[in-house]
Design an enzyme around this catalytic site. Structure first.
Site, PDB file in Angstrom:
ATOM      1  N   ASP A  88       0.834  -1.714  -7.285  1.00  0.00           N
ATOM      2  CA  ASP A  88       1.999  -2.498  -6.938  1.00  0.00           C
ATOM      3  C   ASP A  88       1.732  -3.320  -5.752  1.00  0.00           C
ATOM      4  O   ASP A  88       2.810  -4.049  -5.085  1.00  0.00           O
ATOM      5  CB  ASP A  88       3.200  -1.494  -6.737  1.00  0.00           C
ATOM      6  CG  ASP A  88       3.065  -0.419  -5.643  1.00  0.00           C
ATOM      7  OD1 ASP A  88       2.099  -0.322  -5.164  1.00  0.00           O
ATOM      8  OD2 ASP A  88       3.887   0.287  -5.528  1.00  0.00           O
ATOM      9  N   SER A  89       0.575  -3.196  -4.939  1.00  0.00           N
ATOM     10  CA  SER A  89       0.545  -4.094  -3.826  1.00  0.00           C
ATOM     11  C   SER A  89       0.547  -5.739  -4.376  1.00  0.00           C
ATOM     12  O   SER A  89       0.368  -6.653  -3.529  1.00  0.00           O
ATOM     13  CB  SER A  89      -1.178  -3.802  -3.333  1.00  0.00           C
ATOM     14  OG  SER A  89      -2.093  -4.197  -4.628  1.00  0.00           O
TER      15      SER A  89
ATOM     16  N   ASP B  68       0.274   1.092 -11.766  1.00  0.00           N
ATOM     17  CA  ASP B  68       1.050   1.785 -10.644  1.00  0.00           C
ATOM     18  C   ASP B  68       2.578   1.839 -10.917  1.00  0.00           C
ATOM     19  O   ASP B  68       3.356   0.961 -11.295  1.00  0.00           O
ATOM     20  CB  ASP B  68       0.713   0.801  -9.501  1.00  0.00           C
ATOM     21  CG  ASP B  68       0.821   1.739  -8.139  1.00  0.00           C
ATOM     22  OD1 ASP B  68       0.789   2.821  -8.198  1.00  0.00           O
ATOM     23  OD2 ASP B  68       0.175   0.930  -7.225  1.00  0.00           O
TER      24      ASP B  68
ATOM     25  N   LYS C  28      -0.400   5.559 -12.041  1.00  0.00           N
ATOM     26  CA  LYS C  28      -0.700   6.203 -10.799  1.00  0.00           C
ATOM     27  C   LYS C  28       0.456   6.371 -10.087  1.00  0.00           C
ATOM     28  O   LYS C  28       1.490   5.576 -10.168  1.00  0.00           O
ATOM     29  CB  LYS C  28      -1.495   5.106 -10.084  1.00  0.00           C
ATOM     30  CG  LYS C  28      -1.703   5.705  -8.475  1.00  0.00           C
ATOM     31  CD  LYS C  28      -2.704   4.727  -7.755  1.00  0.00           C
ATOM     32  CE  LYS C  28      -2.059   3.704  -6.946  1.00  0.00           C
ATOM     33  NZ  LYS C  28      -1.126   3.842  -6.070  1.00  0.00           N
TER      34      LYS C  28
ATOM     35  N   GLU D  20       2.470   8.063  -6.266  1.00  0.00           N
ATOM     36  CA  GLU D  20       2.110   8.218  -4.969  1.00  0.00           C
ATOM     37  C   GLU D  20       2.918   9.557  -4.700  1.00  0.00           C
ATOM     38  O   GLU D  20       3.867   9.967  -4.950  1.00  0.00           O
ATOM     39  CB  GLU D  20       2.769   7.298  -4.040  1.00  0.00           C
ATOM     40  CG  GLU D  20       1.945   6.038  -4.043  1.00  0.00           C
ATOM     41  CD  GLU D  20       2.544   4.933  -3.006  1.00  0.00           C
ATOM     42  OE1 GLU D  20       3.448   5.113  -2.265  1.00  0.00           O
ATOM     43  OE2 GLU D  20       2.218   3.709  -3.070  1.00  0.00           O
TER      44      GLU D  20
ATOM     45  N   GLU E 143      -6.049   7.309   0.422  1.00  0.00           N
ATOM     46  CA  GLU E 143      -6.011   6.040   1.542  1.00  0.00           C
ATOM     47  C   GLU E 143      -5.896   6.413   2.940  1.00  0.00           C
ATOM     48  O   GLU E 143      -4.886   7.121   3.134  1.00  0.00           O
ATOM     49  CB  GLU E 143      -4.714   5.283   0.854  1.00  0.00           C
ATOM     50  CG  GLU E 143      -4.437   3.787   1.576  1.00  0.00           C
ATOM     51  CD  GLU E 143      -3.495   2.867   0.867  1.00  0.00           C
ATOM     52  OE1 GLU E 143      -3.189   3.123  -0.021  1.00  0.00           O
ATOM     53  OE2 GLU E 143      -3.241   1.839   1.576  1.00  0.00           O
TER      54      GLU E 143
HETATM   55  O1  KIV Z   1      -1.033  -0.909  -4.958  1.00  0.00           O
HETATM   56  C1  KIV Z   1      -2.237  -0.668  -4.907  1.00  0.00           C
HETATM   57  O2  KIV Z   1      -3.061  -1.942  -4.842  1.00  0.00           O
HETATM   58  C2  KIV Z   1      -2.843   0.558  -4.557  1.00  0.00           C
HETATM   59  C3  KIV Z   1      -4.232   0.697  -4.002  1.00  0.00           C
HETATM   60  C4  KIV Z   1      -4.368   0.045  -2.487  1.00  0.00           C
HETATM   61  C5  KIV Z   1      -4.731   1.939  -4.240  1.00  0.00           C
HETATM   62  O3  KIV Z   1      -2.143   1.395  -4.678  1.00  0.00           O
END
Ligand code: KIV
Length: 270
Positions: free
Chosen positions: A50-51, A89, A119, A121, A188
């Site tokens: 989600d970055s 994510d 993924k 968190e 992280e």
């Molecule tokens: O959103 C993302 O790119 C991430 C990575 C930094 C692991 O969660």
């Protein structure tokens, strides 16, 4: 049409089996050609992080990213990823409200986007959801340490686990994620010593980002590693290319050619 050799496809079981055998290189991707480049480079698992909210969509944080935006990008990555594993994510508030909400949204990534895993968190707090997802056939990559979706609560993107109390809590969270059934864990921004300790304590692969060389693997945001981002990068980033400068130079050359009349030349004309 050429038959696809399914035995070449990366699965979560294959990724798990790499622990102690060889280091695992992961990267993010947000579109089909980038995913195809990563797969061609032999990268076994691609994270649709989600970055992308910051690196592609122009948001200040990951918080505004929606399910629809993530589904759109995850589907593109899954189409381009070839044999690499596609991990989507789960964006902010797509799983926090309840286990049922998390299940429903994770299912959309698999059903609608063709993702192989999701993924999430969070540590012990997410154990119930991770259990529910894995029981229902959706593999989960955990994520502890610095968790950007909690930035409002943590007050910034800071190194985690610096005190012994924080380190103990982080270790408990990592263990809870493993016990709940995650196939691997992203760790992280923690001190390298703690990264190595968590990696040794867990039987699933620990993929570090700013967590030191002792992890089972590393993940970097693709815009950071290819040098597409503006401004200074975090300390843990290594730039393997300077594509932004290359692209800006190419675009300036193109503009100059158009303005001077050098493009198109006879060889570009019909
Ligand atoms: O959103 C993302 O790119 C991430 C990575 C930094 C692991 O969660």
């Amino acid at each position: 049409m050429r038959e696809r050799d399914e035995s070449m496809k990366w699965t979560t079981a294959k990724i798990k089996a790499l622990k102690g055998e060889r280091k695992i290189a992961m990267t993010t991707a947000h579109d089909a050609p980038t995913a195809a480049m990563a797969a061609a480079a032999g990268i076994p698992a691609i994270l649709v992080g989600d970055s992308l909210g910051m690196t592609v969509l122009g948001y200040e944080t990951t918080l505004p990213v929606t399910m629809e935006e993530m589904l759109h990008h995850a589907a593109a990555v899954a189409r381009g990823a070839g044999d690499a594993l596609t991990i989507a994510d789960m964006p902010f508030m797509s799983y926090q409200p309840s286990v049922e909400t998390g299940l429903r949204n994770a299912g959309r990534f698999v059903k609608e986007a063709g993702a192989d895993a999701v993924k999430i968190e969070g540590g012990a707090l997410r154990a119930e959801l991770i259990e529910a997802l894995t029981r229902n056939g959706i593999p989960v990559l955990g994520h502890v340490g610095l968790t950007p979706q909690s930035v409002k609560e943590t007050g910034g993107y800071k190194v985690q686990g610096r005190t012994s109390e924080q380190a103990r809590k982080l270790m408990d969270d990592a263990m809870a994620v493993e016990q709940a059934g995650a196939f691997a864990l992203v760790l992280e921004c923690v001190p390298a010593g703690l990264g190595a300790k968590v990696t040794q304590a867990l039987s699933i692969p620990v993929i570090g980002i700013g967590a030191g060389a002792g992890c089972d693997g590393q993940v970097l945001v693709i815009s950071d590693l290819l040098g597409l981002t503006v401004g200074p990068a975090p300390k843990f980033v290594k730039r393997y290319a300077t594509l932004r400068e290359t692209a800006e130079r190419a675009l300036s050359a193109y503009r100059e050619d158009v303005e001077s009349g050098a493009f198109p030349a006879p060889e570009q004309e019909y």
